[in-house]
Scaffold this active site. Structure first.
Site, PDB file in Angstrom:
ATOM      1  N   HIS A  85      21.825   6.514 -53.954  1.00 14.73           N
ATOM      2  CA  HIS A  85      20.650   5.640 -54.094  1.00 14.73           C
ATOM      3  C   HIS A  85      20.185   5.493 -55.542  1.00 14.73           C
ATOM      4  O   HIS A  85      18.986   5.469 -55.823  1.00 14.73           O
ATOM      5  CB  HIS A  85      19.509   6.147 -53.214  1.00 14.73           C
ATOM      6  CG  HIS A  85      19.798   6.087 -51.745  1.00 14.73           C
ATOM      7  ND1 HIS A  85      20.575   5.110 -51.177  1.00 14.73           N
ATOM      8  CD2 HIS A  85      19.408   6.903 -50.718  1.00 14.73           C
ATOM      9  CE1 HIS A  85      20.654   5.311 -49.868  1.00 14.73           C
ATOM     10  NE2 HIS A  85      19.964   6.378 -49.571  1.00 14.73           N
TER      11      HIS A  85
ATOM     12  N   HIS B 246      14.590   1.641 -47.324  1.00  8.68           N
ATOM     13  CA  HIS B 246      14.955   2.879 -46.622  1.00  8.68           C
ATOM     14  C   HIS B 246      13.876   3.288 -45.612  1.00  8.68           C
ATOM     15  O   HIS B 246      13.519   4.462 -45.530  1.00  8.68           O
ATOM     16  CB  HIS B 246      15.202   3.995 -47.634  1.00  8.68           C
ATOM     17  CG  HIS B 246      16.136   5.065 -47.179  1.00  8.68           C
ATOM     18  ND1 HIS B 246      15.822   5.963 -46.196  1.00  8.68           N
ATOM     19  CD2 HIS B 246      17.403   5.363 -47.578  1.00  8.68           C
ATOM     20  CE1 HIS B 246      16.830   6.806 -46.022  1.00  8.68           C
ATOM     21  NE2 HIS B 246      17.811   6.451 -46.839  1.00  8.68           N
TER      22      HIS B 246
ATOM     23  N   GLU C  47      19.651   0.306 -42.820  1.00 11.02           N
ATOM     24  CA  GLU C  47      19.661  -0.094 -44.219  1.00 11.02           C
ATOM     25  C   GLU C  47      20.686  -1.216 -44.450  1.00 11.02           C
ATOM     26  O   GLU C  47      21.878  -0.958 -44.558  1.00 11.02           O
ATOM     27  CB  GLU C  47      19.991   1.104 -45.103  1.00 11.02           C
ATOM     28  CG  GLU C  47      19.105   2.315 -44.882  1.00 11.02           C
ATOM     29  CD  GLU C  47      19.729   3.576 -45.440  1.00 11.02           C
ATOM     30  OE1 GLU C  47      20.191   3.554 -46.607  1.00 11.02           O
ATOM     31  OE2 GLU C  47      19.793   4.581 -44.706  1.00 11.02           O
TER      32      GLU C  47
END
Length: 358
Positions: A108, A182, A319
């Protein structure tokens, strides 16, 4: 008929900068609360079929909880959502290094990714929509990524109760970009999501190694626990004996979505239904993949404002994104962004159980 509204309230300082909570209200029962810290979807309130309001995403309590290390509750993550193997990739002959923050890999966007930034924000509304536009400048070399990147994320809530998230990025130097939200979904608030039914509109998924890195090409879902082409009860799927499930502790995999009807066209990616069918969420997107994560690593260490603990399998992430490790996989859809281009993506959260949605 009530008109949509947007307003802003202080939420407390983060890293010496004041943050704000932006509230979008559809005027018909759906309300989204979004933070300037991490462009985070803090709360999303949706009526059930009887009209009773309830939260459908898990949240933390205050700004101090969000600035502490946590598993990305509701945040926009980037520059690169999901994993880059060993935190390395080569672009135009130059190798770039991203700090490893997950089992030796970059996750991420690295430890100080977009989820840790205070974004600029402006709100707007019309007769039919309320929106807030977040902007962030990421300088050249931020977390090791090349190029200065300017990103806009716009949340728009309409009178039908659809929450749209639009992503746009431009760069002054060739780079890679992959953004997602998220949020952890829970449509019922029963303590876990094992009774929810999930359908994913994909015929293939990416098997991964023990670190969550794709092993190779996509594999067909037929005959596996990953076959969600029809609505399946999550608990039944996760309870199956399967090496991929065992290694991840549940789902933490990317499904490769079917091709859309046209370039940049929206198509449905997933449908999530509460056990009593009182709420239904459909996720529509222009992105090529959807990472399904069943909160396998949550252990009760985090709580919301009511004191409820966030436990393993207590929620579910959906996601929408490009495929993991694409900068190292030329056979995957490209995430390369060059000067003069704009990287765009759109995801819509639709609630078809609401009156007038069908």
């Amino acid at each position: 008929m009530p008109r949509p509204t947007v307003h802003r309230t202080p939420f407390g300082p983060a890293h010496g900068t004041e943050t704000h909570l932006w509230t979008l209200d559809s005027g018909a029962g759906v309300r989204a609360e979004i933070l300037t810290y991490g462009a985070t979807l803090h709360r999303l309130t949706v009526p059930d079929t009887s009209g009773a309001p309830g939260g459908v995403v898990r949240s933390l309590t205050g700004i101090d909880d969000y600035t502490a290390k946590h598993p990305y509750f509701g945040a926009v993550v980037g520059r690169y959502a999901n994993r880059i193997a060993h935190g390395r990739f080569t672009l135009d002959g130059t190798e770039h290094h991203i700090p490893a923050n997950d089992r030796g890999h970059a996750l991420h966007g690295g430890p100080d990714g977009f989820h840790t930034k205070v974004w600029e924000a402006t709100g707007d509304h019309t007769d039919d929509t309320a929106s807030v536009r977040f902007t962030l400048h990421s300088p050249d070399g931020d977390m090791g990524f090349p190029g200065a990147l300017d990103t806009t994320v716009t949340y728009t809530l309409d009178t039908a109760g659809t929450l749209a998230v639009d992503y746009e990025s431009v760069t002054d130097r060739t780079t890679v970009v992959n953004l997602t939200n998220h949020a952890y979904f829970d449509l019922a608030g029963h303590g876990d999501v094992l009774g929810h039914r999930l359908q994913v509109d994909a015929d293939a998924y990416l098997p991964v190694d023990g670190d969550g890195i794709p092993l190779g090409a996509a594999a067909g879902v037929q005959g596996t626990p990953f076959d969600l082409t029809e609505p399946r009860v999550l608990g039944e799927r996760l309870g199956r004996k399967d090496g991929q499930l065992r290694a991840a502790g549940g789902f933490d995999h990317c499904w490769v979505l079917r091709e859309p009807a046209g370039a940049d066209a929206l198509r449905r990616a997933a449908r999530l239904t509460a056990p009593d069918e009182s709420r239904v969420l459909e996720v529509w997107t222009t992105q090529p993949g959807i990472q399904v994560y069943t909160a396998n690593q949550l252990d009760g260490a985090f709580t919301d404002g009511t004191g409820r603990r966030h436990e393993r399998h207590g929620s579910l992430c959906l996601e929408t994104q490009h495929l993991p490790d694409a900068p190292n996989r030329p056979d995957f859809p490209s995430t390369v962004l060059r000067p003069g281009e704009t990287a765009r993506g759109r995801t819509e959260l639709r609630f078809p159980h609401l009156p007038g949605r069908g």
